[in-house]
Write a protein that holds these residues in place. Structure first.
Motif, PDB file in Angstrom:
ATOM      1  N   ASP A  37       1.118  -1.334  -0.271  1.00 29.72           N
ATOM      2  CA  ASP A  37       0.044   0.146  -0.228  1.00 29.72           C
ATOM      3  C   ASP A  37       0.970   1.547  -0.188  1.00 29.72           C
ATOM      4  O   ASP A  37       2.395   1.233   0.206  1.00 29.72           O
ATOM      5  N   PHE A  38      -0.084   2.850  -0.470  1.00 27.96           N
ATOM      6  CA  PHE A  38       1.013   3.318  -0.150  1.00 27.96           C
ATOM      7  C   PHE A  38       1.714   3.759   0.686  1.00 27.96           C
ATOM      8  O   PHE A  38       2.455   4.157   0.997  1.00 27.96           O
ATOM      9  N   ASP A  39       1.497   3.608   1.945  1.00 27.12           N
ATOM     10  CA  ASP A  39       1.959   3.595   3.341  1.00 27.12           C
ATOM     11  C   ASP A  39       3.472   2.712   3.374  1.00 27.12           C
ATOM     12  O   ASP A  39       4.291   3.061   3.875  1.00 27.12           O
ATOM     13  N   THR A  40       2.727   1.953   3.491  1.00 28.64           N
ATOM     14  CA  THR A  40       4.222   0.792   3.078  1.00 28.64           C
ATOM     15  C   THR A  40       4.963   0.403   1.886  1.00 28.64           C
ATOM     16  O   THR A  40       4.136  -0.735   1.697  1.00 28.64           O
ATOM     17  N   PRO A  41       4.896   0.860   1.132  1.00 29.86           N
ATOM     18  CA  PRO A  41       5.386   0.228  -0.549  1.00 29.86           C
ATOM     19  C   PRO A  41       6.272  -0.751  -0.533  1.00 29.86           C
ATOM     20  O   PRO A  41       7.115  -0.870   0.687  1.00 29.86           O
ATOM     21  N   PRO A  42       5.598  -1.552  -1.313  1.00 28.68           N
ATOM     22  CA  PRO A  42       6.888  -2.982  -1.654  1.00 28.68           C
ATOM     23  C   PRO A  42       8.216  -2.796  -1.483  1.00 28.68           C
ATOM     24  O   PRO A  42       8.337  -1.767  -2.637  1.00 28.68           O
ATOM     25  N   GLU A  43       9.153  -3.325  -1.178  1.00 28.38           N
ATOM     26  CA  GLU A  43      10.166  -3.295  -1.232  1.00 28.38           C
ATOM     27  C   GLU A  43      10.670  -4.130  -3.144  1.00 28.38           C
ATOM     28  O   GLU A  43      10.483  -4.727  -3.574  1.00 28.38           O
ATOM     29  N   PRO A  44      11.485  -3.092  -4.463  1.00 32.71           N
ATOM     30  CA  PRO A  44      11.829  -1.524  -3.752  1.00 32.71           C
ATOM     31  C   PRO A  44      11.163  -0.936  -4.538  1.00 32.71           C
ATOM     32  O   PRO A  44      10.735  -1.352  -5.388  1.00 32.71           O
TER      33      PRO A  44
ATOM     34  N   PRO B 295       9.634   9.616  -4.244  1.00 35.91           N
ATOM     35  CA  PRO B 295       9.672  11.158  -3.359  1.00 35.91           C
ATOM     36  C   PRO B 295       9.863  11.180  -1.779  1.00 35.91           C
ATOM     37  O   PRO B 295      10.249  11.291  -1.447  1.00 35.91           O
ATOM     38  N   ALA B 296       8.516   9.928  -1.728  1.00 35.99           N
ATOM     39  CA  ALA B 296       8.191   9.573   0.155  1.00 35.99           C
ATOM     40  C   ALA B 296       9.370   8.831   0.928  1.00 35.99           C
ATOM     41  O   ALA B 296       9.346   9.259   2.069  1.00 35.99           O
ATOM     42  N   GLY B 297       9.802   8.681  -0.375  1.00 38.29           N
ATOM     43  CA  GLY B 297      11.484   7.680   0.371  1.00 38.29           C
ATOM     44  C   GLY B 297      11.727   6.590  -0.192  1.00 38.29           C
ATOM     45  O   GLY B 297      11.145   6.265  -1.735  1.00 38.29           O
ATOM     46  N   VAL B 298      13.137   5.930   0.038  1.00 38.76           N
ATOM     47  CA  VAL B 298      13.111   4.620  -0.553  1.00 38.76           C
ATOM     48  C   VAL B 298      13.470   3.640  -0.243  1.00 38.76           C
ATOM     49  O   VAL B 298      13.375   3.393   1.193  1.00 38.76           O
ATOM     50  N   VAL B 299      12.469   2.564  -0.089  1.00 38.37           N
ATOM     51  CA  VAL B 299      12.313   1.721  -0.366  1.00 38.37           C
ATOM     52  C   VAL B 299      13.593   0.339  -0.759  1.00 38.37           C
ATOM     53  O   VAL B 299      13.091  -0.577  -1.805  1.00 38.37           O
ATOM     54  N   GLY B 300      14.975   0.244  -0.068  1.00 41.94           N
ATOM     55  CA  GLY B 300      15.219  -1.006  -0.813  1.00 41.94           C
ATOM     56  C   GLY B 300      16.813  -0.199  -1.550  1.00 41.94           C
ATOM     57  O   GLY B 300      16.587   0.303  -1.015  1.00 41.94           O
ATOM     58  N   PRO B 301      17.610  -1.447  -2.109  1.00 43.26           N
ATOM     59  CA  PRO B 301      18.904  -1.225  -2.010  1.00 43.26           C
ATOM     60  C   PRO B 301      19.386   0.091  -3.091  1.00 43.26           C
ATOM     61  O   PRO B 301      18.303  -0.186  -3.437  1.00 43.26           O
ATOM     62  N   GLY B 302      20.435   0.895  -2.694  1.00 41.56           N
ATOM     63  CA  GLY B 302      20.383   2.129  -3.365  1.00 41.56           C
ATOM     64  C   GLY B 302      20.282   1.563  -4.395  1.00 41.56           C
ATOM     65  O   GLY B 302      20.964   2.688  -5.077  1.00 41.56           O
TER      66      GLY B 302
END
Lengths: 394, 177
Positions: A300-307, A311-318
């Motif tokens: 969901d948008f609050d906890t998006p799947p990795e990766p 703009p709301a953030g980065v989830v996953g390896p850079g």
């Protein structure tokens, strides 16, 4: 076919008047899946080595001496061995139509009949540029008369699919003519128009004229229906080539039924847009029974799947971030689950995926979307393995 | 009642035209399928007829499993699969089949048995056809026995299988064309 010649005019229309779609599909599938030997031969080998071939083969109606196509030759390489080489052409000929159909003997079961000098085997030994050779080898210390070899030849022919016989899963009954042919309705009309003064007895001149006119008007009525059916790829036949050109599609085999299913899938995706339902329907159309489902990894948008990079953030390896603030996420990834019962089938289905379905998705989905295929069984933890966000799109 | 064209399959003689697939078959008016979702074209029907005839041309007409029992004197038939009769899975003494539809399998000498198929049979539509059998493939249940052979057919339907062990049992599988 209760209406006889007036109803059974090709093209045959599925429905009560001829055969319903389920019956036709069963007939077609049974014909496509049946396996019988390519040939069952009696090779009579005379003491001097001259061979005569009798038997049954695919293109021949009944048991007979085979004087063309298949030949047999005896040789003695020494050491007590004997050989009979049976040479097959690359195709058999339908004795009735003269049509050539390719075949490929792969092996044989053999037996020496009328002799106790058995120890016999047969195998495909040579595939030259001109023919196949099945070699029967046997041992014999002495012989007093002709030997008769029974050779059951197994192998493959041109691939047959139910679709070649006009059978596909979306086949339906003709809603009008499948119940009562147009020509039959016209025949009633012709009889009534002429009135009682004209004979309707079978074979009479006026009745033959009635039938001829009824068939003609029925065909004209069919033309109108064909025009309507050709408005979409799934119903088109003679206009299928035009649809393929318009939609810019092709298949590796160019079989009509394959082309039609791909055209129908692309048409639906183009008209309806790449919704989840449309994508699933397209995959079903193209892969048929080999399709299982399409997996998404939405979160969901609050906890998006990795990766996910946005703009709301980065989830996953850079390392998977392609930089410059490009929005990308596994939410845009489609994992298409397929099933196959053998490596051979898996290779064929994967070929359809890479040669056909890839093109469909490439032209239908936004560039940001990526996809992959898996044959992993359901419930075994399907993950977007191997997916590299951003880079797959590049 | 509609009677199928031609003779039953066990009389052989299959060609596409028997199923209505004559080479000059064509779509009326040459218009192809009216609607590809509801129609079968002449070309598709011809393909089916041609392929079915080709398959039928090399199909076996009968499969028999039996046990050679020289000490008892009558082979035991354990299975018969043929298109003119229901498959039978209850064993019977080969010399006394349960009906005339099933093959008679009897010992005719110390090392020979004879397989005799019915002269003719009638299909479910009442059409009778001669049983024409020309070839039989004999497979043995053990690999240590060699020298088994067959002769025939006598007429259209009787085979003699020889070289069998005179004093021990042996399972045989027979496929008849």
């Amino acid at each position: 076919m209760p209406l006889g010649g007036i109803g059974g005019v090709c093209p045959l229309r599925l429905g009560r008047e001829f055969a319903n779609p389920e019956q036709w599909l069963r007939l077609a599938v049974d014909a496509a899946y049946a396996a019988t030997p390519l040939a069952v031969l009696l090779v009579i080998e005379q003491v001097g080595g001259a061979c005569t071939v009798y038997g049954l083969q695919r293109g021949q109606s009944g048991y007979a001496q085979i004087t063309a196509g298949i030949t047999a030759t005896w040789t003695n390489p020494g050491g007590g061995n004997n050989r009979v080489d049976i040479v097959f052409p690359f195709s058999y000929i339908d004795a009735e139509s003269g049509e050539s159909r390719s075949w490929r003997p792969m092996g044989a079961t053999s037996q020496v009949a009328g002799s106790s000098l058995v120890v016999s085997g047969a195998d495909l030994v040579n595939t030259s540029s001109a023919h196949y050779t099945i070699r029967v080898e046997y041992l014999t210390a002495s012989r007093s008369g002709p030997l008769t070899h029974l050779v059951v030849v197994h192998g493959i022919t041109e691939p047959r699919y139910a679709g070649d016989y006009g059978a596909s899963a979306d086949k339906i009954s003709s809603s009008f003519e499948g119940e009562s042919p147009y020509a039959w309705q016209w025949l009633q009309e012709m009889r009534q128009v002429r009135g009682d003064a004209f004979s309707t007895a079978p074979g009479s001149f006026t009745e033959m004229e009635n039938i001829a006119l009824a068939r003609h008007f029925g065909m004209v009525q069919r033309l109108a229906e064909r025009h309507a059916a050709s408005q979409t790829p799934e119903g088109s036949d003679q206009t299928l080539g035009r649809w393929a050109k318009i939609l810019d599609i092709g298949t590796t085999t160019n079989r009509d039924w394959e082309l039609r299913s791909v055209a129908a899938a692309k048409f639906a995706l183009t008209i309806g847009g790449p919704t989840a339902a449309a994508l699933t329907a397209a995959a079903q159309q193209v892969f048929r029974h080999n399709f299982v489902t399409i997996h998404r990894f939405l979160g969901d948008f609050d906890t998006p799947p990795e990766p996910t990079f946005w703009p709301a953030g980065v989830v996953g390896p850079g390392v998977l971030d392609i930089g410059n603030g490009v929005w990308s996420s596994v939410r845009y990834y489609y994992l298409i689950e397929l099933t196959a019962t053998s490596d051979i089938e898996r290779a064929r289905v994967y070929g359809v995926a890479k040669n056909t379905f890839d093109d469909l998705l490439r032209s239908s989905l936004p560039p940001v979307c990526t996809w992959g295929y898996t044959f992993k069984a359901p419930g075994t933890g399907i993950v977007p393995g191997g997916f590299q966000l951003g880079r797959d799109s590049l | 009642m509609t009677i199928p064209a031609g003779y039953p399959f066990w009389q052989r003689g299959r060609a596409p035209s028997l199923y209505g697939g004559s080479p000059d078959k064509r779509d009326y008016g040459g218009i192809g399928a009216v609607n590809a979702k509801t129609d079968v074209t002449a070309a598709q029907y011809l393909r089916l007829c041609s392929d079915v005839a080709a398959l039928a041309n090399t199909s076996a007409i009968c499969t028999i499993l039996c046990t050679w029992r020289p000490t008892i004197g009558s082979p035991l038939v354990t299975f018969v699969g043929c298109p003119w009769a229901d498959p039978i899975t209850v064993s019977y003494a080969g010399h006394a089949p349960p009906s005339s539809l099933y093959p008679k399998v009897q010992q005719v000498s110390a090392d020979q048995l004879e397989v005799e198929l019915p002269v003719s049979a009638t299909d479910e539509f009442g059409v009778s056809g001669t049983i024409i059998a020309r070839m039989v493939l004999v497979t043995l249940g053990v690999s240590s026995v060699t020298g088994v052979y067959w002769e025939g057919p006598t007429g259209d339907r009787t085979f003699v299988i020889g070289g069998l062990p005179p004093s021990s049992t042996l399972n045989l599988q027979l496929v008849v064309w």
